[in-house]
Design an enzyme around this catalytic site. Structure first.
Site, PDB file in Angstrom:
ATOM      1  N   ARG A 172       0.821  -1.217   0.000  1.00 19.23           N
ATOM      2  CA  ARG A 172       0.000   0.000   0.000  1.00 19.23           C
ATOM      3  C   ARG A 172       0.851   1.262   0.000  1.00 19.23           C
ATOM      4  NH1 ARG A 172      -2.382  -3.721  -1.127  1.00 19.23           N
ATOM      5  NH2 ARG A 172      -4.260  -4.612  -0.197  1.00 19.23           N
ATOM      6  N   SER A 223     -10.970   0.584   3.832  1.00 16.45           N
ATOM      7  CA  SER A 223     -10.141   0.133   4.956  1.00 16.45           C
ATOM      8  C   SER A 223      -9.426   1.323   5.585  1.00 16.45           C
ATOM      9  CB  SER A 223      -9.118  -0.895   4.484  1.00 16.45           C
ATOM     10  OG  SER A 223      -9.760  -2.057   3.998  1.00 16.45           O
ATOM     11  N   GLU A 293      -4.373   3.715   6.680  1.00 21.31           N
ATOM     12  CA  GLU A 293      -4.316   3.608   5.223  1.00 21.31           C
ATOM     13  C   GLU A 293      -5.018   4.812   4.616  1.00 21.31           C
ATOM     14  OE1 GLU A 293      -6.084   0.549   1.856  1.00 21.31           O
ATOM     15  OE2 GLU A 293      -5.173  -0.295   3.661  1.00 21.31           O
TER      16      GLU A 293
END
Length: 301
Positions: A172, A223, A293
């Site tokens: 990520r 998320s 995130e």
């Protein structure tokens, strides 16, 4: 009132534009300045105007994975929503897509052609630009595995083509995060020649799995936390007993603990406070500090 235009373009340059309804969380204040360029030259002019006026630049794609402060965003907010084009080369199996193109729509288009490789991306509520910057992934697939090259607008207004290796992809993450580079388009390597019915079925199965396990009935940003080295963020939050925990109108989802929901009328501050509460509670229980995130934009107390 006459809306001024970005110098050298026909793009309206607006001030004090509310951003909440442009994000999937439906929270946040206004942009000091806001523009929606339709062409690369217009984007270059937007960068030039911001630099000439010493204004910071914030790029807004699909508005997912984003938490905008209630105080709004200083400087110029550039929306890439008009960069929505897709070109498929049947001979090479490569698909070149504009930064503003929605990921679910791209997955469905590939499935319709019978091209494998993007089935996993169908449930991610973002755009191509965000996927490239974040190395978006799901169901065992990720952007880095399928990406061939990316066209970016540099901070000085020039154009560059970058390879996945130059993007230094990690979990990520990429070198584009926190930079002034703006993704214009991305080219993906897919696998043509398959039965469209089979690819569509696999794509639909991935979407059904997402809808079954993740909350899509209320506004959220996807998320909230990255998974730690061991375990998953959702499991740690759930085992800490935080499912359903609420601050104001912001709530940890009962369905999936790594999602924070706007139950109607939540503020960005309430979401932010809930993020911090979850981090502290999980750290106290498991000695693990969850890393967000979601990207925080603007000032938070």
């Amino acid at each position: 009132m006459t809306v001024p235009y970005l110098p050298g373009t026909r793009c309206p340059l607006q001030s004090h534009v509310p951003l909440g309804n442009l994000t999937t969380l439906n929270v946040g204040g206004a942009a000091q300045w806001f523009v929606e360029p339709r062409t690369v030259p217009d984007l270059q002019m937007a960068y030039q105007w911001a630099q000439e006026n010493n204004l910071p630049i914030t790029v807004l794609g699909a508005g997912s994975n984003l938490l905008i402060s209630d105080q709004g965003v200083a400087g110029l907010v550039i929306s890439t929503k008009h960069l929505r084009y897709l070109k498929a080369d049947a001979e090479s199996g490569q698909m070149t897509v504009g930064a503003g193109y929605p990921l679910p729509k791209m997955a469905h288009h590939a499935a319709k052609l019978g091209w494998r490789g993007l089935e996993w991306i169908v449930g991610i509520p973002g755009s191509v630009g965000g996927a490239v910057v974040m190395n978006a992934g799901a169901h065992g697939g990720c952007t880095a595995e399928r990406l061939v090259s990316v066209l970016v607008l540099e901070a000085d207004g020039g154009l560059s083509v970058l390879s996945p290796r130059e993007l230094e992809y990690g979990y990520r993450s990429s070198v584009l995060q926190g930079s002034q580079r703006l993704v214009l388009q991305a080219t993906w390597q897919l696998e043509p020649g398959h039965d469209p019915r089979q690819v569509k079925a696999t794509t639909q199965q991935h979407l059904s799995d997402r809808l079954r396990t993740q909350p899509y009935h209320l506004p959220n940003c996807g998320s909230v936390f990255r998974n730690p080295v061991e375990g998953t963020a959702g499991w740690l939050i759930e085992q800490t007993g935080l499912k359903g925990y609420q601050i104001g109108r912001a709530q940890v989802s009962q369905q999936h603990a790594n999602f924070i929901l706007n139950c109607g009328g939540a503020t960005a501050l309430e979401v932010y406070q809930l993020i911090r509460h979850v981090q502290t509670a999980v750290a106290d229980r498991w000695s693990v500090w969850l890393k967000p995130e979601v990207k925080l934009v603007g000032e938070f107390a």
